[in-house]
Motif scaffolding. Structure first.
Motif, short mmCIF file in Angstrom:
data_model
loop_
_atom_site.label_atom_id
_atom_site.label_comp_id
_atom_site.label_asym_id
_atom_site.label_seq_id
_atom_site.Cartn_x
_atom_site.Cartn_y
_atom_site.Cartn_z
N LEU A 276 62.96 -92.21 55.43
CA LEU A 276 64.36 -91.92 55.70
C LEU A 276 64.60 -91.82 57.21
CD1 LEU A 276 67.19 -91.07 54.60
CD2 LEU A 276 66.40 -88.70 54.81
N LEU A 277 63.74 -91.08 57.90
CA LEU A 277 63.90 -90.90 59.34
C LEU A 277 63.79 -92.24 60.08
CD1 LEU A 277 64.23 -89.16 61.83
CD2 LEU A 277 61.78 -88.68 61.75
N ALA A 278 62.80 -93.04 59.70
CA ALA A 278 62.64 -94.35 60.34
C ALA A 278 63.86 -95.23 60.11
CB ALA A 278 61.38 -95.04 59.79
N GLY A 279 64.43 -95.17 58.91
CA GLY A 279 65.61 -95.97 58.61
C GLY A 279 66.83 -95.54 59.41
N ILE A 280 67.00 -94.22 59.56
CA ILE A 280 68.12 -93.70 60.33
C ILE A 280 68.02 -94.12 61.79
CG2 ILE A 280 69.19 -91.57 61.20
CD1 ILE A 280 68.34 -90.24 58.55
N LEU A 281 66.80 -94.09 62.33
CA LEU A 281 66.59 -94.36 63.75
C LEU A 281 66.47 -95.84 64.09
CD1 LEU A 281 64.05 -91.53 64.70
CD2 LEU A 281 66.55 -91.49 64.84
N GLY B 222 68.39 -83.83 59.89
CA GLY B 222 67.94 -82.99 61.01
C GLY B 222 66.71 -82.17 60.66
N MET B 223 66.69 -81.60 59.46
CA MET B 223 65.52 -80.83 59.03
C MET B 223 64.33 -81.75 58.80
SD MET B 223 66.19 -77.70 59.24
CE MET B 223 64.52 -77.30 58.68
N LEU B 224 64.58 -82.95 58.31
CA LEU B 224 63.48 -83.88 58.08
C LEU B 224 62.87 -84.37 59.40
CD1 LEU B 224 64.87 -85.94 55.07
CD2 LEU B 224 63.22 -84.06 55.05
#
Length: 416
Positions: free
Chosen positions: A136-141, A238-240
């Protein structure tokens, strides 16, 4: 609390990188998305005084809450205003009286305080598999990483200079790569006279109190969407971000403190602030400091910068917004490369969750928008559903199964 996290253990030589990381996160925040606040203020027909008060309230609120949380937890807790909520308000304030919008801000803030005190949000965060969270984090960034190189078609000299500087510094002195591109970029812009400082006047901001009004229409059309958009679009990713970089602070105090801050600042125009997601990743990863126990300094630095901007109202925010868009996007993308790479590696580590993590990454990167809810929520939802289907059970079902197994074995042990 270990001595590694105590203030006395931080030497001056250790401060440069986290301070610069905090500064970059602030520049990216103001330079990248703050225009939405001015757009919403214009749509609402706010006076310059009310607009300056809005800038004051979110800047001071974000600065103080981030500084307090980073100091108390000794972790880089970067707070920010809710960007998706600001985008939502560009349309919502066109039909909602400003006093009723302020009342809706208060209701939304109270809901976050209740959520933080209840502890339910932290329980939800703990149920997300690490691989899915990393995907998820990689996709957002990913979008920010792509924009770092997309600037080559718009401003090839500036973007190319930053990229080349980053790669060279990574080879010869990796620790100073992010610091280097910030300095080189600013010097280049000043030499080319592309940042106009001539009309800059430092004027103190004067907060303006607005008496809130409450209406059912504002509760349903502003407060409820504001709460849901901020929860799914800011708090969850943000928490992730924090979890992905190994920081374990509970979500409960973060949600509670930022909710209280939003509540106090709402009558002065603050729509909502929360834990940051994208700009936080600049300060939580290895680029901020090799030693995770030193990265909390980035949270302190960012908090101080936000407070300074708030004190001088619109003035400094306008300076950050005067930077060329290519500078902001390239700076952000290069500063996030390490986090993007680390997240992708983490997402692919667990063979069992690899397919679901990849799907999460792609779904989040596609930035799905439905029912006014952004891509982070849909990416996570799709990823969790895929994880459940591909693995046959969800984490909480596995825990319940173990509990049932233990309760079945206990009578036999007692008989034995």
């Amino acid at each position: 609390m270990s001595s590694d996290h105590s203030p006395s253990s931080v030497h001056w030589g250790d401060l440069t990188h986290p301070i610069v990381a905090g500064l970059i996160s602030v520049i990216v925040n103001y330079g990248g998305t703050f225009i939405l606040v001015f757009q919403a203020a214009k749509v609402a027909g706010l006076s310059p005084e009310l607009t300056a008060s809005w800038v004051w309230s979110i800047s001071i609120g974000v600065g103080v809450t981030g500084l307090i949380l980073s100091w108390l937890t000794r972790e880089p807790i970067i707070t920010a205003w809710s960007t998706p909520a600001a985008a939502f308000l560009v349309t919502a304030l066109a039909t909602t009286p400003y006093a009723e919008a302020v009342g809706a801000y208060i209701v939304s803030a109270v809901a976050f305080v209740v959520l933080g005190l209840s502890g339910y949000f932290e329980r939800v965060i703990r149920l997300i598999p690490p691989g899915v969270a990393a995907g998820l984090l990689a996709g957002i960034l990913l979008h920010f990483g792509i924009q770092a190189f997309g600037g080559m078609s718009v401003d090839p000299v500036l973007a190319g200079l930053l990229i080349v500087t980053y790669v060279v510094l990574k080879r010869v002195m990796a620790r100073y790569a992010v610091v280097g591109i910030l300095v080189v970029g600013l010097v280049f812009l000043l030499i080319q006279q592309r940042v106009d400082m001539t009309g800059l006047e430092l004027k103190l901001a004067a907060p303006v109190f607005t008496m809130p009004e409450f209406s059912l229409n504002a509760m349903l059309s502003v407060a409820l969407p504001l709460f849901l958009i901020t929860l799914t679009g800011q708090y969850m990713p943000g928490m992730l971000v924090l979890r992905n970089d190994g920081f374990k602070t509970s979500a409960n105090p973060i949600v509670t403190v930022t909710g209280l801050g939003s509540l106090l600042m709402a009558p002065f125009g603050s729509h909502a602030f929360n834990i940051a997601a994208i700009t936080a990743a600049i300060a939580t990863g290895r680029e901020a400091h090799e030693d995770p126990s030193k990265r909390w300094i980035a949270g302190i630095a960012a908090g101080v910068c936000y407070i300074l901007v708030g004190v001088f109202g619109v003035t400094l925010a306008t300076v950050f917004m005067a930077f060329p868009a290519t500078f902001i996007t390239t700076l952000a993308g290069l500063a996030l490369l390490g986090t993007i790479g680390g997240s992708l590696a983490s997402a692919m580590t667990d063979a069992k969750a690899r397919e679901a993590s990849l799907i999460t990454f792609l779904a989040a990167a596609s930035n799905i928008m439905m029912f006014g809810i952004g891509g982070a929520f849909w990416g996570l939802l799709i990823g969790m559903l895929c994880y459940a289907v591909l693995n046959g059970e969800l984490p909480w079902q596995r825990a319940r199964g173990k509990a049932i197994g233990i309760s079945a074995v206990e009578p036999a042990i007692r008989k034995g």
